[in-house]
Design a protein around this motif. Structure first.
Motif, PDB file in Angstrom:
ATOM      1  N   ARG A  89       0.838  -1.207   0.000  1.00  0.00           N
ATOM      2  CA  ARG A  89       0.000   0.000   0.000  1.00  0.00           C
ATOM      3  C   ARG A  89       0.873   1.256   0.000  1.00  0.00           C
ATOM      4  O   ARG A  89       0.569   2.231  -0.704  1.00  0.00           O
ATOM      5  N   LEU A  90       1.947   1.227   0.753  1.00  0.00           N
ATOM      6  CA  LEU A  90       2.862   2.364   0.769  1.00  0.00           C
ATOM      7  C   LEU A  90       3.602   2.487  -0.560  1.00  0.00           C
ATOM      8  O   LEU A  90       3.833   3.602  -1.051  1.00  0.00           O
ATOM      9  N   MET A  91       3.962   1.359  -1.147  1.00  0.00           N
ATOM     10  CA  MET A  91       4.646   1.400  -2.444  1.00  0.00           C
ATOM     11  C   MET A  91       3.767   2.026  -3.516  1.00  0.00           C
ATOM     12  O   MET A  91       4.261   2.737  -4.399  1.00  0.00           O
ATOM     13  N   ALA A  92       2.468   1.774  -3.447  1.00  0.00           N
ATOM     14  CA  ALA A  92       1.555   2.325  -4.451  1.00  0.00           C
ATOM     15  C   ALA A  92       1.479   3.840  -4.400  1.00  0.00           C
ATOM     16  O   ALA A  92       1.007   4.475  -5.349  1.00  0.00           O
ATOM     17  N   GLU A  93       1.969   4.436  -3.305  1.00  0.00           N
ATOM     18  CA  GLU A  93       1.966   5.893  -3.175  1.00  0.00           C
ATOM     19  C   GLU A  93       3.281   6.522  -3.652  1.00  0.00           C
ATOM     20  O   GLU A  93       3.407   7.753  -3.671  1.00  0.00           O
ATOM     21  N   LEU A  94       4.264   5.705  -4.028  1.00  0.00           N
ATOM     22  CA  LEU A  94       5.545   6.245  -4.482  1.00  0.00           C
ATOM     23  C   LEU A  94       5.370   7.031  -5.778  1.00  0.00           C
ATOM     24  O   LEU A  94       4.612   6.641  -6.668  1.00  0.00           O
ATOM     25  N   THR A  95       6.110   8.123  -5.886  1.00  0.00           N
ATOM     26  CA  THR A  95       6.076   8.951  -7.092  1.00  0.00           C
ATOM     27  C   THR A  95       7.497   9.166  -7.600  1.00  0.00           C
ATOM     28  O   THR A  95       8.484   8.922  -6.898  1.00  0.00           O
ATOM     29  N   ALA A  96       7.605   9.625  -8.840  1.00  0.00           N
ATOM     30  CA  ALA A  96       8.903   9.837  -9.482  1.00  0.00           C
ATOM     31  C   ALA A  96       9.787  10.734  -8.626  1.00  0.00           C
ATOM     32  O   ALA A  96       9.333  11.753  -8.095  1.00  0.00           O
ATOM     33  N   GLY A  97      11.046  10.316  -8.484  1.00  0.00           N
ATOM     34  CA  GLY A  97      12.017  11.088  -7.729  1.00  0.00           C
ATOM     35  C   GLY A  97      12.233  10.604  -6.315  1.00  0.00           C
ATOM     36  O   GLY A  97      13.241  10.953  -5.684  1.00  0.00           O
ATOM     37  N   GLU A  98      11.301   9.814  -5.772  1.00  0.00           N
ATOM     38  CA  GLU A  98      11.486   9.279  -4.427  1.00  0.00           C
ATOM     39  C   GLU A  98      12.513   8.152  -4.444  1.00  0.00           C
ATOM     40  O   GLU A  98      12.806   7.553  -5.491  1.00  0.00           O
ATOM     41  N   THR A  99      13.041   7.835  -3.280  1.00  0.00           N
ATOM     42  CA  THR A  99      14.128   6.871  -3.158  1.00  0.00           C
ATOM     43  C   THR A  99      13.682   5.631  -2.396  1.00  0.00           C
ATOM     44  O   THR A  99      12.898   5.722  -1.445  1.00  0.00           O
ATOM     45  N   VAL A 100      14.186   4.464  -2.818  1.00  0.00           N
ATOM     46  CA  VAL A 100      13.959   3.215  -2.109  1.00  0.00           C
ATOM     47  C   VAL A 100      15.310   2.535  -1.887  1.00  0.00           C
ATOM     48  O   VAL A 100      16.292   2.832  -2.570  1.00  0.00           O
ATOM     49  N   GLU A 101      15.358   1.639  -0.916  1.00  0.00           N
ATOM     50  CA  GLU A 101      16.564   0.859  -0.657  1.00  0.00           C
ATOM     51  C   GLU A 101      16.413  -0.521  -1.291  1.00  0.00           C
ATOM     52  O   GLU A 101      15.334  -1.125  -1.236  1.00  0.00           O
ATOM     53  N   LEU A 102      17.491  -1.018  -1.887  1.00  0.00           N
ATOM     54  CA  LEU A 102      17.462  -2.296  -2.582  1.00  0.00           C
ATOM     55  C   LEU A 102      18.658  -3.140  -2.181  1.00  0.00           C
ATOM     56  O   LEU A 102      19.724  -2.612  -1.865  1.00  0.00           O
TER      57      LEU A 102
END
Length: 290
Positions: A89-102
């Motif tokens: 649900r939180l991932m579905a709110e991500l927008t261009a330019g935001e950062t994630v850890e992989l």
């Protein structure tokens, strides 16, 4: 994080990625594109990565996501997911330019394409199980090479995707597969699109036909994969299953993703394997599906 950190898992690294784009592709289903040349240049079809949202302790752990495809520029890649819990649900709110850890690429993917000309590859998917098959299909077609070793084999027979879902509204990205040259046959539980019934019925027809497949790749709900494995064994067709086991670490330390496999060396005739390390792709005949 100043740069990619090498993990004790083959070519895996821990790094960050920037969201390039996000698109809803079916009911509750999204395709997330991430700018990350470090992983995009290493990952192979069937492998996965762990994703975590930075600055949060709920959810604390990362979640596994299979490679959807790598962009032609080699700098970005995409994953697919269904919104089913807090993390997604939180991932579905991500927008261009935001950062994630992989961290990734992780696990063993599909075997390299078979250029023997023995027959086509069938890819059998249920639900979000179509995710790993765009890259796998493009590799089989010779349209793209993946991984830092540049896996590639001249194409023999075009692959076909057999795709099962609950109803038409859950069928995702079929035009994208077809545009890549991968024919798609759909089965839905309610008959709202394609065959009214199970995707295994489509597989049974292909296995009984004159143009017998050389191999089958499958991903989706475990009961579906168990049925696919049984059909392939009866037809004498090699099958590889990509498991969707829950994972906590992604590199074999926590043992949360173990699966039972047949093992003649064991007194009991079976043993455990870590899906994240020895899988997630296994020869179907080795799996007990218990």
């Amino acid at each position: 994080m100043s740069g990619p950190a090498v993990l004790p898992h083959a070519d895996a690294v821990q790094t960050t990625a920037t969201v390039a784009a996000q698109k809803q592709i079916a009911k509750g289903t999204f395709r997330l594109s991430l700018n990350c040349p470090t992983i995009a240049g290493r990952i192979e079809p069937g492998q996965f990565l762990m994703l975590r949202l930075p600055g949060r302790d709920d959810p604390l752990l990362g979640r596994p996501f299979a490679l959807y495809d790598v962009a032609d520029d080699g700098a970005s890649f995409s994953i697919g997911y269904v919104v089913i819990g807090k993390m997604t649900r939180l991932m579905a709110e991500l927008t261009a330019g935001e950062t994630v850890e992989l961290w990734g690429p992780l696990g063993h993917g599909f075997p390299e394409p078979d250029a023997s000309g023995a027959g086509p590859t069938l890819m059998v998917a249920g639900g979000i199980g179509q995710t790993p098959f765009l890259a796998a299909g493009r590799e089989i077609l010779g349209a793209a090479a993946y991984g830092d070793r540049g896996r590639f084999a001249p194409p023999a027979h075009p692959p076909e995707l057999l795709y099962g879902a609950r109803s038409a509204e859950y069928v995702a990205d079929v035009p994208r597969f077809e545009a890549a040259g991968i024919p798609v046959s759909v089965a839905t539980d309610d008959g709202s699109l394609g065959r009214h019934g199970f995707v295994t019925e489509l597989l049974a027809e292909r296995l009984a036909g004159e143009r017998k497949p050389a191999r089958v790749l499958t991903c989706g709900p475990e009961p579906m994969m168990k049925a696919v494995a049984k059909l392939c064994a009866a037809a004498g067709v090699p099958c590889w299953a990509s498991l969707e086991s829950p994972m906590a670490c992604g590199f074999g330390a926590c043992f949360s993703c173990v699966v039972k496999v047949r093992d003649d060396r064991s007194a009991d005739g079976w043993d455990y394997r870590r899906s994240c390390l020895e899988g997630p792709v296994f020869p179907a005949e080795t799996l007990t599906f218990d």
